[in-house]
Motif scaffolding. Structure first.
Motif, PDB file in Angstrom:
ATOM      1  N   ARG A 132      22.435  -6.676  51.307  1.00  0.00           N
ATOM      2  CA  ARG A 132      23.313  -5.607  50.811  1.00  0.00           C
ATOM      3  C   ARG A 132      23.953  -4.830  51.962  1.00  0.00           C
ATOM      4  O   ARG A 132      25.128  -4.468  51.900  1.00  0.00           O
ATOM      5  CB  ARG A 132      22.537  -4.671  49.896  1.00  0.00           C
ATOM      6  CG  ARG A 132      22.252  -5.274  48.558  1.00  0.00           C
ATOM      7  CD  ARG A 132      21.539  -4.316  47.637  1.00  0.00           C
ATOM      8  NE  ARG A 132      21.333  -4.939  46.346  1.00  0.00           N
ATOM      9  CZ  ARG A 132      20.294  -4.731  45.573  1.00  0.00           C
ATOM     10  NH1 ARG A 132      19.365  -3.871  45.948  1.00  0.00           N
ATOM     11  NH2 ARG A 132      20.177  -5.338  44.420  1.00  0.00           N
ATOM     12  N   ILE A 133      23.176  -4.569  52.988  1.00  0.00           N
ATOM     13  CA  ILE A 133      23.726  -3.863  54.147  1.00  0.00           C
ATOM     14  C   ILE A 133      24.792  -4.722  54.816  1.00  0.00           C
ATOM     15  O   ILE A 133      25.866  -4.234  55.185  1.00  0.00           O
ATOM     16  CB  ILE A 133      22.610  -3.488  55.147  1.00  0.00           C
ATOM     17  CG1 ILE A 133      21.616  -2.519  54.504  1.00  0.00           C
ATOM     18  CG2 ILE A 133      23.208  -2.886  56.418  1.00  0.00           C
ATOM     19  CD1 ILE A 133      20.332  -2.334  55.291  1.00  0.00           C
ATOM     20  N   ALA A 134      24.516  -6.020  54.961  1.00  0.00           N
ATOM     21  CA  ALA A 134      25.480  -6.936  55.565  1.00  0.00           C
ATOM     22  C   ALA A 134      26.754  -7.016  54.721  1.00  0.00           C
ATOM     23  O   ALA A 134      27.867  -7.015  55.264  1.00  0.00           O
ATOM     24  CB  ALA A 134      24.860  -8.318  55.733  1.00  0.00           C
ATOM     25  N   TYR A 137      24.030 -11.659  56.143  1.00  0.00           N
ATOM     26  CA  TYR A 137      24.360 -11.794  54.727  1.00  0.00           C
ATOM     27  C   TYR A 137      23.462 -12.817  54.041  1.00  0.00           C
ATOM     28  O   TYR A 137      23.118 -12.669  52.879  1.00  0.00           O
ATOM     29  CB  TYR A 137      25.832 -12.174  54.570  1.00  0.00           C
ATOM     30  CG  TYR A 137      26.281 -12.211  53.140  1.00  0.00           C
ATOM     31  CD1 TYR A 137      26.479 -11.026  52.442  1.00  0.00           C
ATOM     32  CD2 TYR A 137      26.475 -13.408  52.484  1.00  0.00           C
ATOM     33  CE1 TYR A 137      26.868 -11.035  51.119  1.00  0.00           C
ATOM     34  CE2 TYR A 137      26.870 -13.440  51.153  1.00  0.00           C
ATOM     35  CZ  TYR A 137      27.064 -12.248  50.474  1.00  0.00           C
ATOM     36  OH  TYR A 137      27.443 -12.266  49.162  1.00  0.00           O
ATOM     37  N   ALA A 138      23.084 -13.862  54.747  1.00  0.00           N
ATOM     38  CA  ALA A 138      22.271 -14.931  54.155  1.00  0.00           C
ATOM     39  C   ALA A 138      20.771 -14.685  54.319  1.00  0.00           C
ATOM     40  O   ALA A 138      19.975 -15.603  54.181  1.00  0.00           O
ATOM     41  CB  ALA A 138      22.652 -16.271  54.779  1.00  0.00           C
ATOM     42  N   ALA A 139      20.377 -13.469  54.589  1.00  0.00           N
ATOM     43  CA  ALA A 139      18.964 -13.148  54.791  1.00  0.00           C
ATOM     44  C   ALA A 139      18.200 -13.266  53.477  1.00  0.00           C
ATOM     45  O   ALA A 139      18.755 -13.016  52.402  1.00  0.00           O
ATOM     46  CB  ALA A 139      18.824 -11.737  55.347  1.00  0.00           C
ATOM     47  N   PRO A 140      16.912 -13.622  53.554  1.00  0.00           N
ATOM     48  CA  PRO A 140      16.108 -13.686  52.326  1.00  0.00           C
ATOM     49  C   PRO A 140      15.817 -12.300  51.738  1.00  0.00           C
ATOM     50  O   PRO A 140      15.531 -12.177  50.550  1.00  0.00           O
ATOM     51  CB  PRO A 140      14.816 -14.379  52.768  1.00  0.00           C
ATOM     52  CG  PRO A 140      14.777 -14.263  54.240  1.00  0.00           C
ATOM     53  CD  PRO A 140      16.185 -14.108  54.717  1.00  0.00           C
ATOM     54  N   ILE A 160      30.590  -6.215  55.875  1.00  0.00           N
ATOM     55  CA  ILE A 160      31.679  -7.183  55.688  1.00  0.00           C
ATOM     56  C   ILE A 160      32.836  -6.517  54.954  1.00  0.00           C
ATOM     57  O   ILE A 160      34.006  -6.698  55.309  1.00  0.00           O
ATOM     58  CB  ILE A 160      31.161  -8.427  54.922  1.00  0.00           C
ATOM     59  CG1 ILE A 160      30.220  -9.235  55.821  1.00  0.00           C
ATOM     60  CG2 ILE A 160      32.314  -9.280  54.411  1.00  0.00           C
ATOM     61  CD1 ILE A 160      29.407 -10.290  55.080  1.00  0.00           C
ATOM     62  N   ARG A 161      32.514  -5.738  53.935  1.00  0.00           N
ATOM     63  CA  ARG A 161      33.554  -5.051  53.154  1.00  0.00           C
ATOM     64  C   ARG A 161      34.320  -4.042  54.005  1.00  0.00           C
ATOM     65  O   ARG A 161      35.541  -3.926  53.883  1.00  0.00           O
ATOM     66  CB  ARG A 161      32.914  -4.361  51.955  1.00  0.00           C
ATOM     67  CG  ARG A 161      33.868  -3.536  51.151  1.00  0.00           C
ATOM     68  CD  ARG A 161      34.191  -4.203  49.849  1.00  0.00           C
ATOM     69  NE  ARG A 161      35.049  -3.346  49.049  1.00  0.00           N
ATOM     70  CZ  ARG A 161      36.244  -3.721  48.644  1.00  0.00           C
ATOM     71  NH1 ARG A 161      36.697  -4.910  48.928  1.00  0.00           N
ATOM     72  NH2 ARG A 161      36.981  -2.917  47.920  1.00  0.00           N
ATOM     73  N   GLN A 162      33.631  -3.312  54.876  1.00  0.00           N
ATOM     74  CA  GLN A 162      34.318  -2.339  55.734  1.00  0.00           C
ATOM     75  C   GLN A 162      35.294  -3.054  56.669  1.00  0.00           C
ATOM     76  O   GLN A 162      36.414  -2.601  56.880  1.00  0.00           O
ATOM     77  CB  GLN A 162      33.319  -1.511  56.546  1.00  0.00           C
ATOM     78  CG  GLN A 162      32.277  -0.772  55.727  1.00  0.00           C
ATOM     79  CD  GLN A 162      32.848  -0.083  54.508  1.00  0.00           C
ATOM     80  OE1 GLN A 162      33.692   0.794  54.611  1.00  0.00           O
ATOM     81  NE2 GLN A 162      32.370  -0.481  53.333  1.00  0.00           N
ATOM     82  N   ARG A 163      34.868  -4.165  57.221  1.00  0.00           N
ATOM     83  CA  ARG A 163      35.746  -4.944  58.118  1.00  0.00           C
ATOM     84  C   ARG A 163      36.945  -5.510  57.359  1.00  0.00           C
ATOM     85  O   ARG A 163      38.068  -5.526  57.860  1.00  0.00           O
ATOM     86  CB  ARG A 163      34.938  -6.037  58.799  1.00  0.00           C
ATOM     87  CG  ARG A 163      33.928  -5.477  59.783  1.00  0.00           C
ATOM     88  CD  ARG A 163      33.102  -6.570  60.450  1.00  0.00           C
ATOM     89  NE  ARG A 163      32.210  -5.970  61.429  1.00  0.00           N
ATOM     90  CZ  ARG A 163      30.898  -6.067  61.392  1.00  0.00           C
ATOM     91  NH1 ARG A 163      30.298  -6.763  60.436  1.00  0.00           N
ATOM     92  NH2 ARG A 163      30.165  -5.484  62.325  1.00  0.00           N
ATOM     93  N   TYR A 164      36.687  -5.963  56.140  1.00  0.00           N
ATOM     94  CA  TYR A 164      37.755  -6.495  55.306  1.00  0.00           C
ATOM     95  C   TYR A 164      38.775  -5.402  54.966  1.00  0.00           C
ATOM     96  O   TYR A 164      39.991  -5.615  55.071  1.00  0.00           O
ATOM     97  CB  TYR A 164      37.139  -7.089  54.035  1.00  0.00           C
ATOM     98  CG  TYR A 164      38.143  -7.577  53.032  1.00  0.00           C
ATOM     99  CD1 TYR A 164      38.903  -8.723  53.273  1.00  0.00           C
ATOM    100  CD2 TYR A 164      38.314  -6.916  51.817  1.00  0.00           C
ATOM    101  CE1 TYR A 164      39.822  -9.187  52.341  1.00  0.00           C
ATOM    102  CE2 TYR A 164      39.228  -7.371  50.886  1.00  0.00           C
ATOM    103  CZ  TYR A 164      39.982  -8.499  51.145  1.00  0.00           C
ATOM    104  OH  TYR A 164      40.891  -8.949  50.230  1.00  0.00           O
TER     105      TYR A 164
END
Length: 132
Positions: free
Chosen positions: A98-100, A89-92, A104-108
């Motif tokens: 966006r993929i991360a 998620y913190a990638a430059p 995260i949203r799917q897991r949530y």
């Protein structure tokens, strides 16, 4: 036929399909979005000529939300296969972020028990996916 012609004109002018969630939306866009939603909803009852007309529009999708979700899953798979790791998620790189965020949203949604079963099953079948 007038609605289809208006839809085709809208797509060629705006390079997208009308959406009731776009802001700002014109009255015409909202009307076309509603008409298009009804066409999708009644796909199996439409005359074959109408189905052919709609499918002739560039990038037309019968299930735009499911198709977008499928594309995101494929981006996840492609990223993991190419980089041999999960996206961060913190990638430059904004694409990686966006993929991360999608993952995260799917897991949530799963934790909330709001992820539909067909999507839960698709993720469970994905070798590189894990729920953490």
């Amino acid at each position: 036929m007038a609605n289809f012609e208006a839809l085709a004109q809208f797509v060629s002018t705006n390079f997208r399909f009308p959406a009731s969630s776009q802001w700002p939306s014109t009255h015409d866009e909202l009307r076309l979005a509603g008409w298009l939603r009804e066409q999708r909803r009644h796909q199996l009852r439409l005359a074959p000529e109408r189905v052919t007309l709609l499918e002739s529009l560039n990038n037309f999708e019968w299930r735009p939300h499911d198709d977008a979700w499928d594309r995101q899953l494929q981006r996840w798979i492609d990223f993991v296969n190419e980089h041999q790791r999960e996206p961060m998620y913190a990638a430059p790189d904004i694409a990686e972020t966006r993929i991360a965020a999608w993952a995260i949203r799917q897991r949530y949604l799963r934790r909330l028990r709001r992820l539909p079963k067909h999507r839960l099953d698709r993720l469970a079948e994905t070798p590189s996916w894990h729920w953490l």
